[in-house]
Design a protein around this motif. Structure first.
Motif, short mmCIF file in Angstrom:
data_model
loop_
_atom_site.label_atom_id
_atom_site.label_comp_id
_atom_site.label_asym_id
_atom_site.label_seq_id
_atom_site.Cartn_x
_atom_site.Cartn_y
_atom_site.Cartn_z
N ASN A 2 -12.22 5.03 9.75
CA ASN A 2 -13.43 4.21 9.57
C ASN A 2 -13.12 2.72 9.64
O ASN A 2 -13.72 1.92 8.94
N GLY A 3 -12.13 2.35 10.45
CA GLY A 3 -11.77 0.95 10.63
C GLY A 3 -10.84 0.39 9.59
O GLY A 3 -10.46 -0.78 9.66
N GLY A 19 10.62 2.77 8.94
CA GLY A 19 9.99 3.70 8.02
C GLY A 19 8.50 3.86 8.22
O GLY A 19 7.89 3.24 9.08
N MET A 20 7.96 4.73 7.40
CA MET A 20 6.53 5.00 7.41
C MET A 20 5.87 4.09 6.38
O MET A 20 6.36 3.94 5.27
N LEU A 21 4.77 3.46 6.76
CA LEU A 21 4.00 2.62 5.85
C LEU A 21 2.77 3.41 5.44
O LEU A 21 2.10 4.02 6.28
N VAL A 22 2.47 3.42 4.14
CA VAL A 22 1.34 4.20 3.64
C VAL A 22 0.52 3.34 2.69
O VAL A 22 1.07 2.70 1.79
N ARG A 23 -0.80 3.36 2.89
CA ARG A 23 -1.71 2.59 2.05
C ARG A 23 -2.29 3.49 0.96
O ARG A 23 -3.16 4.31 1.21
N LEU A 24 -1.81 3.31 -0.25
CA LEU A 24 -2.27 4.12 -1.37
C LEU A 24 -3.33 3.39 -2.19
O LEU A 24 -4.02 4.02 -2.99
N GLY A 25 -3.43 2.09 -2.03
CA GLY A 25 -4.40 1.31 -2.80
C GLY A 25 -3.74 0.67 -4.01
O GLY A 25 -2.83 1.22 -4.63
N PHE A 55 -7.87 7.30 -0.78
CA PHE A 55 -8.14 5.89 -1.03
C PHE A 55 -8.95 5.27 0.12
O PHE A 55 -9.97 4.62 -0.11
N VAL A 56 -8.50 5.46 1.34
CA VAL A 56 -9.14 4.81 2.48
C VAL A 56 -10.57 5.30 2.68
O VAL A 56 -11.46 4.53 3.04
N ARG A 57 -10.81 6.57 2.42
CA ARG A 57 -12.19 7.10 2.53
C ARG A 57 -13.11 6.48 1.50
O ARG A 57 -14.33 6.49 1.66
N SER A 58 -12.55 5.91 0.42
CA SER A 58 -13.39 5.28 -0.61
C SER A 58 -13.82 3.87 -0.22
O SER A 58 -14.67 3.28 -0.90
N LEU A 59 -13.25 3.34 0.84
CA LEU A 59 -13.55 1.98 1.26
C LEU A 59 -14.78 1.97 2.19
O LEU A 59 -15.04 2.94 2.90
#
Length: 109
Positions: A35-36, A46-52, A102-106
């Motif tokens: 969703n952008g 490495g892998m970058l992950v956005r957890l909030g 987390f990202v779906r909550s944005l």
């Protein structure tokens, strides 16, 4: 930084059924957005992950996961994941599911 095609393939396999998923070059590697909003990335380091923000404490307790630092500044809510961690199917899926939650909550961009 260079791209890590093997990690990109792993993440594509994990995320291919995710609705509203887009991919693009970013961070000197490859990034996935839902969703952008940035979800995760793959680079040769490495892998970058956005957890909030304030959602990453559990992940930072795992050896091989560290805070993401960009241009000398810690990016709160983002973690960098070493190959020995993202190579573990269970841990990788837990990280991605947490990131998706987390990202779906944005709001959509």
């Amino acid at each position: 930084m260079t791209r890590d095609r093997g990690l990109e393939e792993i993440l594509n396999d994990e995320l291919m059924s995710e609705p509203d998923l887009k991919e693009k070059a970013m961070f000197g590697g490859w990034a996935w957005l839902v969703n952008g909003n940035l979800l995760c990335g793959a680079r040769d380091d490495g892998m970058l992950v956005r957890l909030g923000k304030d959602n990453d404490g559990w992940a930072l307790q795992i050896a091989g996961i560290v805070p993401m630092v960009s241009r000398g500044r810690q990016m709160h809510g983002w973690v960098r994941v070493a190959p020995e961690v993202y190579g573990n199917d269970v841990l990788r899926r837990k990280l991605l599911e947490s990131a998706l939650t987390f990202v779906r909550s944005l709001p959509t961009k």
